[in-house]
Structures are given as structure tokens and as C-alpha cells.
Motif scaffolding. Structure first.
Motif, PDB file in Angstrom:
ATOM      1  N   PRO A  27      37.999  64.150  58.351  1.00 43.91           N
ATOM      2  CA  PRO A  27      38.949  63.052  58.552  1.00 43.91           C
ATOM      3  C   PRO A  27      40.231  63.261  57.763  1.00 43.91           C
ATOM      4  CG  PRO A  27      37.052  62.328  57.256  1.00 43.91           C
ATOM      5  CD  PRO A  27      36.798  63.726  57.679  1.00 43.91           C
ATOM      6  N   ARG A  28      41.295  62.822  58.381  1.00 40.05           N
ATOM      7  CA  ARG A  28      42.590  62.951  57.734  1.00 40.05           C
ATOM      8  C   ARG A  28      42.959  61.633  57.074  1.00 40.05           C
ATOM      9  NH1 ARG A  28      43.925  64.187  63.285  1.00 40.05           N
ATOM     10  NH2 ARG A  28      44.866  62.156  63.074  1.00 40.05           N
ATOM     11  N   ARG A  29      43.990  61.612  56.332  1.00 36.25           N
ATOM     12  CA  ARG A  29      44.455  60.414  55.641  1.00 36.25           C
ATOM     13  C   ARG A  29      44.812  59.318  56.639  1.00 36.25           C
ATOM     14  NH1 ARG A  29      49.554  58.585  53.009  1.00 36.25           N
ATOM     15  NH2 ARG A  29      48.858  57.322  51.265  1.00 36.25           N
ATOM     16  N   ARG A  30      45.416  59.687  57.758  1.00 37.80           N
ATOM     17  CA  ARG A  30      45.804  58.709  58.777  1.00 37.80           C
ATOM     18  C   ARG A  30      44.558  58.029  59.356  1.00 37.80           C
ATOM     19  NH1 ARG A  30      49.089  61.035  63.551  1.00 37.80           N
ATOM     20  NH2 ARG A  30      50.156  61.916  61.770  1.00 37.80           N
ATOM     21  N   ASP A  31      43.488  58.806  59.580  1.00 34.07           N
ATOM     22  CA  ASP A  31      42.251  58.223  60.083  1.00 34.07           C
ATOM     23  C   ASP A  31      41.683  57.213  59.083  1.00 34.07           C
ATOM     24  OD1 ASP A  31      42.365  59.791  62.360  1.00 34.07           O
ATOM     25  OD2 ASP A  31      41.090  61.372  61.506  1.00 34.07           O
ATOM     26  N   PHE A  32      41.711  57.570  57.817  1.00 27.89           N
ATOM     27  CA  PHE A  32      41.213  56.668  56.787  1.00 27.89           C
ATOM     28  C   PHE A  32      42.020  55.372  56.767  1.00 27.89           C
ATOM     29  CE2 PHE A  32      41.587  54.963  52.491  1.00 27.89           C
ATOM     30  CZ  PHE A  32      40.265  54.647  52.257  1.00 27.89           C
ATOM     31  N   LEU A  33      43.326  55.452  56.872  1.00 27.62           N
ATOM     32  CA  LEU A  33      44.170  54.250  56.857  1.00 27.62           C
ATOM     33  C   LEU A  33      43.892  53.367  58.078  1.00 27.62           C
ATOM     34  CD1 LEU A  33      47.558  55.686  55.564  1.00 27.62           C
ATOM     35  CD2 LEU A  33      45.930  54.254  54.347  1.00 27.62           C
ATOM     36  N   ASN A  34      43.687  53.992  59.238  1.00 27.60           N
ATOM     37  CA  ASN A  34      43.368  53.217  60.438  1.00 27.60           C
ATOM     38  C   ASN A  34      42.044  52.473  60.284  1.00 27.60           C
ATOM     39  OD1 ASN A  34      45.688  53.890  61.818  1.00 27.60           O
ATOM     40  ND2 ASN A  34      44.757  55.628  62.875  1.00 27.60           N
ATOM     41  N   ILE A  35      41.027  53.172  59.801  1.00 33.27           N
ATOM     42  CA  ILE A  35      39.710  52.553  59.616  1.00 33.27           C
ATOM     43  C   ILE A  35      39.794  51.437  58.576  1.00 33.27           C
ATOM     44  CG2 ILE A  35      37.367  52.977  58.766  1.00 33.27           C
ATOM     45  CD1 ILE A  35      37.631  55.794  60.061  1.00 33.27           C
ATOM     46  N   ALA A  36      40.505  51.677  57.483  1.00 37.28           N
ATOM     47  CA  ALA A  36      40.646  50.659  56.437  1.00 37.28           C
ATOM     48  C   ALA A  36      41.379  49.428  56.959  1.00 37.28           C
ATOM     49  CB  ALA A  36      41.377  51.248  55.233  1.00 37.28           C
ATOM     50  N   ALA A  37      42.416  49.623  57.773  1.00 41.69           N
ATOM     51  CA  ALA A  37      43.163  48.482  58.320  1.00 41.69           C
ATOM     52  C   ALA A  37      42.298  47.647  59.263  1.00 41.69           C
ATOM     53  CB  ALA A  37      44.412  48.979  59.051  1.00 41.69           C
ATOM     54  N   VAL A  38      41.515  48.307  60.115  1.00 39.71           N
ATOM     55  CA  VAL A  38      40.635  47.580  61.034  1.00 39.71           C
ATOM     56  C   VAL A  38      39.553  46.833  60.263  1.00 39.71           C
ATOM     57  CG1 VAL A  38      38.914  47.884  62.856  1.00 39.71           C
ATOM     58  CG2 VAL A  38      41.101  49.079  63.011  1.00 39.71           C
ATOM     59  N   ALA A  39      38.981  47.466  59.251  1.00 36.40           N
ATOM     60  CA  ALA A  39      37.949  46.809  58.445  1.00 36.40           C
ATOM     61  C   ALA A  39      38.528  45.604  57.705  1.00 36.40           C
ATOM     62  CB  ALA A  39      37.346  47.797  57.450  1.00 36.40           C
ATOM     63  N   PHE A  40      39.727  45.743  57.172  1.00 35.89           N
ATOM     64  CA  PHE A  40      40.376  44.646  56.460  1.00 35.89           C
ATOM     65  C   PHE A  40      40.647  43.475  57.410  1.00 35.89           C
ATOM     66  CE2 PHE A  40      44.176  42.501  54.761  1.00 35.89           C
ATOM     67  CZ  PHE A  40      43.694  42.150  53.514  1.00 35.89           C
ATOM     68  N   ALA A  41      41.113  43.787  58.622  1.00 32.16           N
ATOM     69  CA  ALA A  41      41.361  42.737  59.611  1.00 32.16           C
ATOM     70  C   ALA A  41      40.059  42.046  60.007  1.00 32.16           C
ATOM     71  CB  ALA A  41      42.048  43.317  60.841  1.00 32.16           C
ATOM     72  N   GLY A  42      38.968  42.801  60.147  1.00 34.42           N
ATOM     73  CA  GLY A  42      37.678  42.218  60.496  1.00 34.42           C
ATOM     74  C   GLY A  42      37.173  41.281  59.419  1.00 34.42           C
ATOM     75  N   VAL A  43      37.275  41.694  58.154  1.00 35.49           N
ATOM     76  CA  VAL A  43      36.835  40.847  57.048  1.00 35.49           C
ATOM     77  C   VAL A  43      37.706  39.596  56.973  1.00 35.49           C
ATOM     78  CG1 VAL A  43      36.670  40.716  54.529  1.00 35.49           C
ATOM     79  CG2 VAL A  43      35.801  42.712  55.732  1.00 35.49           C
ATOM     80  N   GLY A  44      39.012  39.758  57.177  1.00 39.60           N
ATOM     81  CA  GLY A  44      39.918  38.606  57.156  1.00 39.60           C
ATOM     82  C   GLY A  44      39.609  37.638  58.284  1.00 39.60           C
ATOM     83  N   GLY A  45      39.328  38.178  59.467  1.00 37.50           N
ATOM     84  CA  GLY A  45      38.973  37.323  60.606  1.00 37.50           C
ATOM     85  C   GLY A  45      37.694  36.549  60.346  1.00 37.50           C
ATOM     86  N   ALA A  46      36.699  37.217  59.771  1.00 39.69           N
ATOM     87  CA  ALA A  46      35.441  36.535  59.456  1.00 39.69           C
ATOM     88  C   ALA A  46      35.667  35.455  58.397  1.00 39.69           C
ATOM     89  CB  ALA A  46      34.408  37.539  58.968  1.00 39.69           C
ATOM     90  N   ALA A  47      36.524  35.743  57.421  1.00 38.76           N
ATOM     91  CA  ALA A  47      36.808  34.764  56.370  1.00 38.76           C
ATOM     92  C   ALA A  47      37.471  33.516  56.940  1.00 38.76           C
ATOM     93  CB  ALA A  47      37.687  35.388  55.293  1.00 38.76           C
ATOM     94  N   VAL A  48      38.234  33.667  58.003  1.00 37.36           N
ATOM     95  CA  VAL A  48      38.879  32.514  58.639  1.00 37.36           C
ATOM     96  C   VAL A  48      37.900  31.798  59.567  1.00 37.36           C
ATOM     97  CG1 VAL A  48      40.662  31.871  60.300  1.00 37.36           C
ATOM     98  CG2 VAL A  48      41.209  33.443  58.456  1.00 37.36           C
ATOM     99  N   LEU A  49      37.081  32.532  60.314  1.00 36.90           N
ATOM    100  CA  LEU A  49      36.194  31.937  61.314  1.00 36.90           C
ATOM    101  C   LEU A  49      34.995  31.208  60.716  1.00 36.90           C
ATOM    102  CD1 LEU A  49      36.101  34.526  64.219  1.00 36.90           C
ATOM    103  CD2 LEU A  49      37.106  32.261  64.217  1.00 36.90           C
ATOM    104  N   ILE A  50      34.450  31.706  59.614  1.00 42.61           N
ATOM    105  CA  ILE A  50      33.247  31.085  59.056  1.00 42.61           C
ATOM    106  C   ILE A  50      33.493  29.627  58.679  1.00 42.61           C
ATOM    107  CG2 ILE A  50      31.677  31.128  57.058  1.00 42.61           C
ATOM    108  CD1 ILE A  50      31.631  34.189  57.392  1.00 42.61           C
ATOM    109  N   PRO A  51      34.542  29.294  57.923  1.00 45.68           N
ATOM    110  CA  PRO A  51      34.763  27.867  57.632  1.00 45.68           C
ATOM    111  C   PRO A  51      35.080  27.049  58.890  1.00 45.68           C
ATOM    112  CG  PRO A  51      36.065  29.237  56.157  1.00 45.68           C
ATOM    113  CD  PRO A  51      35.471  30.135  57.184  1.00 45.68           C
ATOM    114  N   LEU A  52      35.771  27.662  59.847  1.00 43.30           N
ATOM    115  CA  LEU A  52      36.106  26.951  61.085  1.00 43.30           C
ATOM    116  C   LEU A  52      34.845  26.583  61.857  1.00 43.30           C
ATOM    117  CD1 LEU A  52      38.340  26.008  63.043  1.00 43.30           C
ATOM    118  CD2 LEU A  52      38.186  28.242  64.120  1.00 43.30           C
TER     119      LEU A  52
END
Length: 197
Positions: A27-52
């Protein structure tokens, strides 16, 4: 003299091997950044949806009213009590042998909303009639839970608002109501305790 195989064109460049052509380098650095961004968005989405989603769950006081237990040990034959369940009145009535016989004598085919007393009570507890105390016409509370109240010509319940008349099995017999009094879910937890709901 140079042979064609050894001939090198000074204008010809060697092929460029870019990152898309790196084979076997992982894996290259760009791949790592893409995976990290998607994971961060998923965790953020779950953090918003659970209280809702959690705020849509029923509150503790609503859950407490989802079912109630009623002590029926003190209800005499021919009488009944009115309890509150889910902010609605519920009639718990102990039918006499005469009232049971009157309900059984009615031809089911003659009823507006055909049901037998057996269909409206639990096996082995035919004398216990449990219904919502809400007229099926416009939602008034009928009279007749105690023997002193007006039970109408059929001996069950009488709605004072528009004159609906119910028999001893709480089935509609006269007046504008289209249906029998509703029988909620209930179960006998002991010979003297009924759980409604």
C-alpha cells in the motif's frame, strides 16, 4: 557500423515507471489516507446516528405502561373495575353464570361484529371479560362496569354519548358503534393476577 538492434535513437526516452506501475510494493501513502478518511467518516456518521436513533426509543415511563398487572381477587361476581393502561380505561369484569348464559344464547350470525364469548375470553377463565373501556363509535367511556351504572337493555355496557348498547360479552347490539369493545392482549399470571399488555 551499428546493427539495427544496437541502434539507439537519441529522441527516444526510456519508459517512465510511475506509482501506478509500482508492482509488489504494497500500500502507498495515498491508499492509507483514503482508507483513514473513509474510516473517520464512518465513525463520525455512527457518532451522529446513534443518539438520533436512540432518542426515538420509548421513554422509561412509556415502557412502564406497556403492561400492567391487575389484582382481580377482590372483584365480586357481577361487578368489575376500571383500570388505566396506556392512558386508556380498561374494564375488568367478573361475569355471573347468568351473564355468561345470556352471551352464549345470542346467535353469532345476528351480531354486527360476530364473536363468541369464548373468542373474547381466555380458556378456563370465561367469566373474566377484559376490554378497553372506549366506545368504538367516537371514543366515549361507556357505563356499566359496576351494577349500579346503566348497563343498557342488553345488560353489558351503555354509552351515554350516542346510545351505543353492548351485551354482557361487550359486543355491539344497538346504536351507532360499528365494532365490539376491543379486547387487549392479556394473560393470567396467577389465579388472582392478570397482566394486560
Amino acid at each position: 557500423m551499428a546493427t539495427p538492434e544496437n541502434h539507439e535513437d537519441p529522441n527516444e526516452r526510456p519508459p517512465v515507471i510511475g506509482p501506478e506501475h509500482d508492482e509488489g510494493q504494497g500500500p502507498r501513502r495515498r491508499d492509507f489516507l483514503n482508507i483513514a478518511a473513509v474510516a473517520f467518516a464512518g465513525v463520525g456518521g455512527a457518532a451522529v446516528l446513534i443518539p438520533l436513533v436512540n432518542q426515538m426509543n420509548p421513554s422509561a415511563d412509556v415502557l412502564a405502561l406497556a403492561s400492567i398487572e391487575v389484582d382481580i381477587s377482590k372483584i365480586e361476581s357481577g361487578s368489575g373495575i376500571k383500570v388505566s393502561w396506556r392512558k386508556q380505561p380498561v374494564f375488568v369484569r367478573n361475569l355471573t353464570p347468568k351473564e355468561i348464559a345470556e352471551a352464549d344464547a345470542v346467535p353469532v350470525s345476528s351480531l354486527r361484529d360476530p364473536e363468541t364469548l369464548e373468542q373474547r375470553t381466555k380458556p378456563g377463565h370465561k367469566n373474566w371479560l377484559i376490554t378497553l373501556g372506549v366506545c368504538t363509535h367516537l371514543g366515549c367511556v361507556p357505563l356499566g362496569i359496576s351494577p349500579e351504572e346503566n348497563r343498557g337493555p342488553y345488560g353489558g355496557y351503555f354509552c351515554p354519548c350516542h346510545g351505543s348498547q353492548y351485551d354482557t360479552a361487550a359486543r355491539i347490539r344497538g346504536g351507532p358503534a360499528p365494532k365490539n369493545l376491543f379486547v387487549p392482549e392479556y394473560a393470567f399470571k396467577s389465579p388472582t393476577t392478570v397482566q394486560i399488555g
